[in-house]
Design a protein around this motif. Sequence first.
Motif, PDB file in Angstrom:
ATOM      1  N   SER A 129       0.930  -1.112  -0.027  1.00 17.23           N
ATOM      2  CA  SER A 129       0.041  -0.052  -0.032  1.00 17.23           C
ATOM      3  C   SER A 129       0.898   1.138   0.013  1.00 17.23           C
ATOM      4  O   SER A 129       0.529   2.400  -0.465  1.00 17.23           O
ATOM      5  N   SER A 130       1.927   1.159   0.644  1.00 14.61           N
ATOM      6  CA  SER A 130       2.869   2.243   0.495  1.00 14.61           C
ATOM      7  C   SER A 130       3.362   2.669  -1.319  1.00 14.61           C
ATOM      8  O   SER A 130       3.749   3.652  -1.501  1.00 14.61           O
ATOM      9  N   PHE A 131       3.162   1.710  -1.904  1.00 15.67           N
ATOM     10  CA  PHE A 131       3.321   1.955  -3.233  1.00 15.67           C
ATOM     11  C   PHE A 131       2.466   2.996  -3.684  1.00 15.67           C
ATOM     12  O   PHE A 131       2.726   3.891  -4.535  1.00 15.67           O
ATOM     13  N   SER A 132       1.201   3.145  -3.173  1.00 11.91           N
ATOM     14  CA  SER A 132       0.194   4.123  -3.608  1.00 11.91           C
ATOM     15  C   SER A 132       0.563   5.599  -3.122  1.00 11.91           C
ATOM     16  O   SER A 132       0.616   6.615  -3.861  1.00 11.91           O
ATOM     17  N   VAL A 133       1.184   5.511  -2.119  1.00 14.37           N
ATOM     18  CA  VAL A 133       1.843   6.818  -1.596  1.00 14.37           C
ATOM     19  C   VAL A 133       3.014   7.211  -2.642  1.00 14.37           C
ATOM     20  O   VAL A 133       3.102   8.568  -3.039  1.00 14.37           O
ATOM     21  N   GLY A 134       3.944   6.344  -3.079  1.00 12.55           N
ATOM     22  CA  GLY A 134       5.039   6.615  -3.844  1.00 12.55           C
ATOM     23  C   GLY A 134       4.511   7.209  -5.313  1.00 12.55           C
ATOM     24  O   GLY A 134       4.943   8.118  -5.663  1.00 12.55           O
ATOM     25  N   VAL A 135       3.379   6.628  -5.698  1.00 12.06           N
ATOM     26  CA  VAL A 135       2.759   6.868  -7.010  1.00 12.06           C
ATOM     27  C   VAL A 135       2.086   8.595  -6.758  1.00 12.06           C
ATOM     28  O   VAL A 135       2.233   9.131  -7.804  1.00 12.06           O
ATOM     29  N   LEU A 137       3.116  10.685  -4.927  1.00  9.52           N
ATOM     30  CA  LEU A 137       4.275  11.656  -5.043  1.00  9.52           C
ATOM     31  C   LEU A 137       4.901  11.953  -6.351  1.00  9.52           C
ATOM     32  O   LEU A 137       5.155  13.057  -6.438  1.00  9.52           O
ATOM     33  N   SER A 138       4.864  10.823  -6.978  1.00 12.86           N
ATOM     34  CA  SER A 138       5.425  10.752  -8.471  1.00 12.86           C
ATOM     35  C   SER A 138       4.378  11.829  -9.378  1.00 12.86           C
ATOM     36  O   SER A 138       4.847  12.456 -10.201  1.00 12.86           O
ATOM     37  N   PHE A 139       3.006  11.311  -9.280  1.00 14.28           N
ATOM     38  CA  PHE A 139       2.131  12.385  -9.974  1.00 14.28           C
ATOM     39  C   PHE A 139       2.405  13.564  -9.465  1.00 14.28           C
ATOM     40  O   PHE A 139       2.528  14.532 -10.396  1.00 14.28           O
ATOM     41  N   LEU A 140       2.540  14.136  -8.234  1.00 19.61           N
ATOM     42  CA  LEU A 140       2.802  15.169  -7.917  1.00 19.61           C
ATOM     43  C   LEU A 140       3.936  16.243  -8.233  1.00 19.61           C
ATOM     44  O   LEU A 140       3.891  17.101  -9.007  1.00 19.61           O
ATOM     45  N   ILE A 141       5.123  15.392  -7.985  1.00 16.89           N
ATOM     46  CA  ILE A 141       6.493  16.013  -8.076  1.00 16.89           C
ATOM     47  C   ILE A 141       6.601  16.219  -9.624  1.00 16.89           C
ATOM     48  O   ILE A 141       7.317  17.042 -10.290  1.00 16.89           O
ATOM     49  N   PRO A 231     -12.895  24.534 -10.648  1.00 20.08           N
ATOM     50  CA  PRO A 231     -12.405  25.503 -10.069  1.00 20.08           C
ATOM     51  C   PRO A 231     -10.842  25.482 -10.232  1.00 20.08           C
ATOM     52  O   PRO A 231     -10.164  24.376 -10.443  1.00 20.08           O
ATOM     53  N   SER A 232      -9.996  26.610 -10.138  1.00 19.55           N
ATOM     54  CA  SER A 232      -8.646  26.728 -10.423  1.00 19.55           C
ATOM     55  C   SER A 232      -7.860  25.617  -9.558  1.00 19.55           C
ATOM     56  O   SER A 232      -6.838  25.225  -9.958  1.00 19.55           O
ATOM     57  N   TRP A 233      -8.328  25.416  -8.172  1.00 23.18           N
ATOM     58  CA  TRP A 233      -7.514  24.620  -7.231  1.00 23.18           C
ATOM     59  C   TRP A 233      -7.717  23.249  -7.542  1.00 23.18           C
ATOM     60  O   TRP A 233      -7.172  22.349  -7.207  1.00 23.18           O
ATOM     61  N   LEU A 234      -8.800  22.757  -8.270  1.00 21.27           N
ATOM     62  CA  LEU A 234      -9.122  21.421  -8.756  1.00 21.27           C
ATOM     63  C   LEU A 234      -8.485  21.156 -10.142  1.00 21.27           C
ATOM     64  O   LEU A 234      -9.091  20.626 -10.979  1.00 21.27           O
ATOM     65  N   SER A 235      -7.129  21.159  -9.961  1.00 24.32           N
ATOM     66  CA  SER A 235      -6.337  20.777 -11.057  1.00 24.32           C
ATOM     67  C   SER A 235      -6.056  19.402 -11.261  1.00 24.32           C
ATOM     68  O   SER A 235      -6.224  18.506 -10.482  1.00 24.32           O
ATOM     69  N   PRO A 236      -5.451  18.966 -12.736  1.00 25.61           N
ATOM     70  CA  PRO A 236      -5.040  17.613 -12.758  1.00 25.61           C
ATOM     71  C   PRO A 236      -4.055  17.136 -11.610  1.00 25.61           C
ATOM     72  O   PRO A 236      -4.023  16.159 -11.335  1.00 25.61           O
ATOM     73  N   VAL A 237      -3.203  18.082 -11.422  1.00 22.40           N
ATOM     74  CA  VAL A 237      -2.059  17.759 -10.198  1.00 22.40           C
ATOM     75  C   VAL A 237      -2.771  17.385  -8.864  1.00 22.40           C
ATOM     76  O   VAL A 237      -2.419  16.191  -8.458  1.00 22.40           O
ATOM     77  N   LEU A 238      -3.706  18.003  -8.409  1.00 22.36           N
ATOM     78  CA  LEU A 238      -4.393  17.566  -7.349  1.00 22.36           C
ATOM     79  C   LEU A 238      -5.318  16.511  -7.324  1.00 22.36           C
ATOM     80  O   LEU A 238      -5.189  15.498  -6.639  1.00 22.36           O
ATOM     81  N   MET A 239      -5.974  16.380  -8.502  1.00 19.82           N
ATOM     82  CA  MET A 239      -6.707  15.053  -8.521  1.00 19.82           C
ATOM     83  C   MET A 239      -6.010  13.818  -8.768  1.00 19.82           C
ATOM     84  O   MET A 239      -6.169  13.002  -8.204  1.00 19.82           O
ATOM     85  N   SER A 240      -4.837  13.825  -9.478  1.00 21.17           N
ATOM     86  CA  SER A 240      -3.914  12.741  -9.488  1.00 21.17           C
ATOM     87  C   SER A 240      -3.447  12.381  -8.227  1.00 21.17           C
ATOM     88  O   SER A 240      -3.238  11.107  -7.960  1.00 21.17           O
ATOM     89  N   PHE A 241      -2.897  13.432  -7.502  1.00 19.22           N
ATOM     90  CA  PHE A 241      -2.129  13.203  -6.319  1.00 19.22           C
ATOM     91  C   PHE A 241      -3.089  12.508  -5.113  1.00 19.22           C
ATOM     92  O   PHE A 241      -2.782  11.397  -4.794  1.00 19.22           O
ATOM     93  N   CYS A 242      -4.439  13.120  -5.152  1.00 15.99           N
ATOM     94  CA  CYS A 242      -5.208  12.472  -4.131  1.00 15.99           C
ATOM     95  C   CYS A 242      -5.893  11.060  -4.599  1.00 15.99           C
ATOM     96  O   CYS A 242      -5.925  10.106  -3.697  1.00 15.99           O
ATOM     97  N   PHE A 243      -6.120  10.893  -5.927  1.00 20.24           N
ATOM     98  CA  PHE A 243      -6.573   9.757  -6.376  1.00 20.24           C
ATOM     99  C   PHE A 243      -5.264   8.563  -5.861  1.00 20.24           C
ATOM    100  O   PHE A 243      -5.792   7.267  -5.465  1.00 20.24           O
TER     101      PHE A 243
END
Length: 395
Positions: A129-135, A137-141, A231-243
């Motif tokens: 499951s830590s795989f998901s946190v790494g993914v 972070l990968s999306f975000l960074i 909304p501007s804050w609901l960006s692809p970066v945020l969505m992919s990171f949260c997902f």
Amino acid sequence: MCIGQLGNLLPHVTLSANLAQHLMPVWGLSAAEGGMMASGYAFGYMLAVPVLTTLTDRIDARLVLLGGSVVSGLATVAFGIFAQGFWSGTIIWSLAGLGFAGAYMPGLKALTDRLPTGDTSRAVTLYTSSFSVGVGLSFLIAQVLADGWGWRTAFYVTGIGPIAMVGACLLIESRRPAPRAGRLLNFAPVFANREALGYIFGYGAHCFELYGIRTWLVGFWTYVVAHQGAPSWLSPVLMSFCFAVISMPASILGNEAALKFGRHRAITVVMIASACVALVIGLNATAPAWVLALLLMIYGLTVPADSGALTAGMSAAAVSEHRGATLALHSTVGFGLSAIGAWGTGVALDAAGGPQSAEGWLLAFIVLAAGIALGPLALLWSRTARSDELVSKSQ
């Protein structure tokens, strides 16, 4: 080991995170070509993992993990330096996947070899499951760096991540497995283990869906922003990171449900629920952005909720002397279907109008739903086969 895995996963979706917004426009790629390039990672993984993971039955898994981590990082940096289009990008990204083949399942083997005897399902689930946190972070960074400093910079920086696992390898003690006789790539005992096979085939269905949505999540949300507004804050970066990040608690809770209600039952319910959510998203691709954001977060819970339970079930069902071979087949099937999931979803998009078409996204989500729906059938097959074996033995 979990911290090291976070570093190893920084390169993992760097390409997928920048595919729709950067690489496809710059190189003039179709959705099928973009999906094929992304699937190169899973294809390289699939080719190497049978040898590398089975090798951990013969040598210390820590050595395979160390080498794989180095190759993964170097190949990711090489993508940023040398990739110029579809073919060069696909080849280099396949090498990155080949390196990761020595970094994920051999890492799990290195971990389980050093755990005390007894039930290890929670430790295995924490690692997977830590795989998901790494993914996440990968999306975000990857997206933040690409948007600010260009997509090549994203590959340079995320390619440094595997240094964390190199450090972890140097800190843990060596542990040589007991000597093994026979051929290295001997999967016959694994194919004879129907219980483990059920989890392996179920994991393949899971990976088809997971890699398909991870490859095209940013592309889908880019479509939503362009056509429905958000909304501007609901960006692809945020969505992919949260997902990605909510996958970790989902996987842990899924394994806890498996321990409480029965592994097959819990996994089957999760897979059916995930197929239903995918269909609802596809049928409502033109709904308001806030509706789709909510549906995607629900999907972000159902997609990974079976992952830890499937891997823990496979690990528990594996015969100890063939655990490396069982892990190898588990990963080969999983990432082979991951490659098909990324490419197949792209083909579906092109076939129904492309990434700017609601019909294209409907067909893409139908493909994802069909893929995960095969998982319960695999579990049913293994349970039926197991029952038949027990009846035959009793007679």
